[in-house]
Design a protein around this motif. Structure first.
Motif, short mmCIF file in Angstrom:
data_model
loop_
_atom_site.label_atom_id
_atom_site.label_comp_id
_atom_site.label_asym_id
_atom_site.label_seq_id
_atom_site.Cartn_x
_atom_site.Cartn_y
_atom_site.Cartn_z
N GLU A 103 -59.72 -0.78 20.18
CA GLU A 103 -58.89 -1.73 20.92
C GLU A 103 -59.77 -2.80 21.55
OE1 GLU A 103 -56.62 0.50 23.77
OE2 GLU A 103 -55.29 1.31 22.23
N ASP A 104 -59.24 -4.03 21.63
CA ASP A 104 -59.96 -5.10 22.32
C ASP A 104 -59.73 -4.95 23.83
OD1 ASP A 104 -57.43 -6.23 22.89
OD2 ASP A 104 -57.69 -7.90 21.51
N ARG B 87 -55.35 -3.93 18.77
CA ARG B 87 -56.24 -3.67 17.63
C ARG B 87 -56.10 -4.85 16.68
NH1 ARG B 87 -57.34 2.33 16.88
NH2 ARG B 87 -56.48 3.24 18.77
N VAL B 88 -57.17 -5.61 16.57
CA VAL B 88 -57.15 -6.81 15.73
C VAL B 88 -56.94 -6.40 14.28
CG1 VAL B 88 -58.47 -8.83 14.98
CG2 VAL B 88 -58.64 -8.03 17.35
N TYR C 147 -44.78 -13.18 18.76
CA TYR C 147 -46.14 -12.95 19.27
C TYR C 147 -46.33 -13.50 20.68
CZ TYR C 147 -47.37 -11.60 14.52
OH TYR C 147 -47.42 -10.97 13.30
N ASP C 148 -45.24 -13.68 21.40
CA ASP C 148 -45.32 -14.17 22.78
C ASP C 148 -46.18 -13.21 23.60
OD1 ASP C 148 -44.49 -14.21 25.67
OD2 ASP C 148 -43.31 -15.91 24.97
N LYS C 149 -47.29 -13.70 24.11
CA LYS C 149 -48.26 -12.85 24.82
C LYS C 149 -47.70 -12.25 26.11
CE LYS C 149 -52.27 -14.21 22.50
NZ LYS C 149 -51.84 -13.83 21.20
N LEU C 150 -46.73 -12.90 26.72
CA LEU C 150 -46.13 -12.35 27.94
C LEU C 150 -45.04 -11.33 27.61
CD1 LEU C 150 -45.91 -15.56 30.16
CD2 LEU C 150 -47.54 -13.67 30.33
N ALA C 151 -44.18 -11.67 26.66
CA ALA C 151 -43.07 -10.79 26.32
C ALA C 151 -43.50 -9.60 25.45
CB ALA C 151 -41.97 -11.58 25.60
N HIS C 152 -44.44 -9.84 24.54
CA HIS C 152 -44.86 -8.81 23.58
C HIS C 152 -46.38 -8.82 23.42
CE1 HIS C 152 -40.63 -8.91 22.57
NE2 HIS C 152 -40.72 -10.16 22.18
N PRO C 153 -47.13 -8.47 24.45
CA PRO C 153 -48.60 -8.60 24.37
C PRO C 153 -49.26 -7.73 23.31
CG PRO C 153 -47.97 -7.40 26.35
CD PRO C 153 -46.70 -7.93 25.74
N LEU C 154 -48.62 -6.66 22.90
CA LEU C 154 -49.23 -5.77 21.90
C LEU C 154 -48.57 -5.88 20.53
CD1 LEU C 154 -49.68 -2.55 24.08
CD2 LEU C 154 -51.35 -4.37 23.63
#
Length: 133
Positions: A13-14, A19-20, A62-69
């Motif tokens: 994990e980053d 996980r990229v 891919y919204d980093k706030l709504a769906h960060p993973l």
């Protein structure tokens, strides 16, 4: 019976807990200028093919706030999109970058789906084991 979904990703994990995926790992190498001419050609040509052929999920997936993973998984039936992955994996191996295959029938809560892929928010309590051939 084989799993419905497949993903290639870093086993580590980053800093944000993600996980990229195989494309992100290879893009990092490609942008670094460390690829051979042949690997660079494969990377650019293959990325262009994916960009022209595979639907890119809506930005909100891919919204980093709504769906960060959020992470994309190919459907196991998307063989035309899975076939070129071996070339990406070969590049990563040549550069010592770890990338594992994961398979699952339920990789997470689906926030986007088309005929070839899903984008999911992973189940935090379930660890999906790597797949060994």
């Amino acid at each position: 019976m084989s799993a419905q979904f497949v993903r290639y990703e870093s086993p580590i994990e980053d800093d944000l807990g993600r996980r990229v995926g195989v494309f992100g790992l290879t893009n990092t190498l490609g942008r670094s200028g460390h690829l051979s001419a042949a690997d660079h050609q494969f990377w650019r040509t293959s990325n262009e093919w994916y960009n022209q052929t595979l639907v890119y999920p809506p930005t909100g997936a891919y919204d980093k706030l709504a769906h960060p993973l959020a992470a994309a998984w190919f459907k196991a039936t998307a063989t035309q999109f899975l076939a070129p992955i071996d070339g990406y994996l070969a590049i990563l191996r040549r550069h010592g970058v770890a990338c594992i295959e994961r398979r699952s029938d339920d990789p997470g809560r689906v926030i986007y789906e088309d005929q070839h892929q899903v984008v999911v928010v992973p189940h935090l309590s379930a660890d999906i084991a790597p797949h060994d051939d």
